[in-house]
Design an enzyme around this catalytic site. Structure first.
Site, PDB file in Angstrom:
ATOM      1  N   SER A 262    -138.495  -1.788 -68.313  1.00 60.39           N
ATOM      2  CA  SER A 262    -138.075  -2.798 -67.341  1.00 60.39           C
ATOM      3  C   SER A 262    -139.236  -3.722 -66.979  1.00 60.39           C
ATOM      4  CB  SER A 262    -137.513  -2.133 -66.080  1.00 60.39           C
ATOM      5  OG  SER A 262    -138.499  -1.350 -65.436  1.00 60.39           O
TER       6      SER A 262
ATOM      7  N   LYS B 120    -140.126   3.240 -57.188  1.00 57.81           N
ATOM      8  CA  LYS B 120    -139.039   3.905 -56.474  1.00 57.81           C
ATOM      9  C   LYS B 120    -139.514   4.944 -55.458  1.00 57.81           C
ATOM     10  CE  LYS B 120    -135.560   1.825 -58.555  1.00 57.81           C
ATOM     11  NZ  LYS B 120    -134.578   1.002 -57.830  1.00 57.81           N
TER      12      LYS B 120
END
Length: 458
Positions: free
Chosen positions: A273, A42
């Protein structure tokens, strides 16, 4: 050549081949996005979205960055915002890991925790709440990763080209997840032009609506999942599902197991994830009948999930250790003494040691064990009572041995007793000590019993 600052370290992450996991006829490669400065993929869109807001004049010196985030985007925004002198305010659902929240706060971000049990349109839903906070805060910009075009553009400009370049222009499939959709859309758009043969494969937590939508064309009702950062109850505007050729729904248990196996067998510390993506990538690879070159992502570092993914007690609390369920008091014990999982203290240790162990393990009572047998219990109220009784010299109390303070009248219950026999003990304010003959099995707490009922099958 040395980088000028942390922001110059974003991107150009390593690509490594899996060598100890069964990938069928395929070769599987991992793009280590965990190597970015804040430990996640991110960082790429965080920098791009802030710089886009600066370029178009929405974000001015001294302004405030507001975002709804599962954690990693927020940490990336806090990293970039701190280096550029902005205030960062993050709205985070309450299921996010403690490590990510602490990381964001350490970077100077203000964190608002909100509910994870409500959907879009509810005032406490993290996106709705972030939008409202931005609206009422002077000089604030709601970054809105779910709709911000700079998000997929960052991946189209950097992540996609890095994958293709790192694979020498030869990649048959890329397995990604969807949180905001930026990675899927950005990488997918780049590869559609630069490598049309490359299939985009979606890894989705079971309970998310995205994989069923790809596979059946039907919009299902969202469930819940423990994996953080990916999976949705709606299709984000930035998510172009038309790019996806195949989708897999992966259970939480499989995701956490895959992340743990990746660390054990490959030495790579990855988050929940990443476990979802790895599990889906391995399924895809094993289904192939001819060799293919497949890439997936280590989205973030597992250091953000030590208290969850890599915590045996958390795994046990979710019922993922495959222990046989007997319906007896034994089932309620999360950390069995015989497995070396019980945190305990010996009678000759000091109260200082006992308190330190309680604090580090986030528990309020300890069994006192001598020669493998439980001889007492000590809890926070016992220590507090001792301190009150010696309030003139409280430091001296911590040097007392545990045996001087522990409770020795114990209420034991047979490990094979029905679970319901625990209820009157809790009603009486007691901590049941579970024993198997003379052998100590473990303690049962109210939280353990509540959790036992929570994870029972419907």
């Amino acid at each position: 050549m040395a980088a000028h600052g942390a922001l110059d370290l974003i991107g150009r992450t390593p690509l490594v081949e899996v060598t100890h996991l069964d990938a069928g006829p395929c070769r599987l490669f991992l793009k280590l996005e965990s190597a970015n400065p804040s430990g996640s993929i991110k960082d790429r869109p965080a920098r791009a979205m802030i710089e886009a807001a600066e370029a178009d004049g929405r974000l001015k010196p001294g302004g405030t960055i507001v975002e709804a985030t599962a954690g990693n985007t927020g940490v990336g925004l806090a990293l970039v915002g701190a280096s550029k002198g902005y205030r960062t305010l993050l709205v985070v659902p309450d299921k996010m890991s403690r490590e990510k929240v602490l990381h964001a706060k350490a970077l100077g971000a203000e964190v608002v925790i909100t509910r994870s049990d409500v959907g879009k349109g509810h005032p406490d839903y993290y996106q709705d709440l972030a939008q409202e906070i931005a609206r009422r805060t002077p000089g604030a910009v709601y970054i809105n990763q779910f709709e911000n075009p700079a998000n997929p553009a960052a991946h189209e400009a950097s992540t996609g080209p890095e994958i293709l370049g790192g694979m020498d222009g030869d990649v048959d499939a890329v397995v990604v997840g969807v949180g905001s959709g930026g990675t899927l859309t950005g990488v997918g758009r780049f590869l559609r032009k630069a490598s049309p043969k490359t299939a985009m494969v979606l890894a989705d937590p079971a309970g998310s609506i995205l994989a069923p939508l790809v596979e059946t064309g039907q919009m299902t009702e969202a469930g819940s999942w423990a994996v953080e950062g990916i999976g949705e109850d709606f299709v984000p505007p930035n998510c172009d599902l038309s790019l996806v050729k195949k989708a897999y729904s992966i259970t939480d248990k499989e995701s956490f197991s895959a992340a743990r196996e990746l660390l054990r067998k490959e030495g790579i510390l990855a988050g929940s994830s990443s476990g979802t993506l790895l599990a889906a990538a391995l399924r895809y690879c094993r289904e192939q009948t001819e060799p293919k070159r497949v890439v997936t992502l280590v989205c973030d570092t597992g250091a953000k999930y030590l208290s969850k993914v890599f915590n045996d007690a958390f795994i046990a609390q979710e019922g993922w250790l495959d222990r046989k369920v007997t319906g007896t008091a034994r089932d309620v014990v999360i950390n069995p003494f015989g497995e070396g999982a019980t945190v305990f203290v010996s009678p000759g240790e000091t109260l200082r040691s006992a308190f330190a162990r309680m604090r580090s393990s986030d528990i309020s009572q300890l069994p006192v064990i001598e020669n493998g047998r439980v001889v007492g219990l000590i809890d926070e109220s016992d220590i507090l009572d001792a301190l009150v009784a010696n309030e003139g010299a409280p430091q001296g109390v911590f040097d007392k041995p545990v045996r001087d303070v522990m409770v020795t009248r114990l209420k034991t219950i047979a490990a094979d007793a029905p679970v319901r026999e625990l209820l009157p003990l809790f009603a009486a304010g007691l901590v049941p000590v579970i024993v198997d003959g003379d052998a100590f099995v473990g303690l049962a707490t109210r939280i353990d019993l509540i959790n036992f009922f929570r994870i029972q099958p419907q």
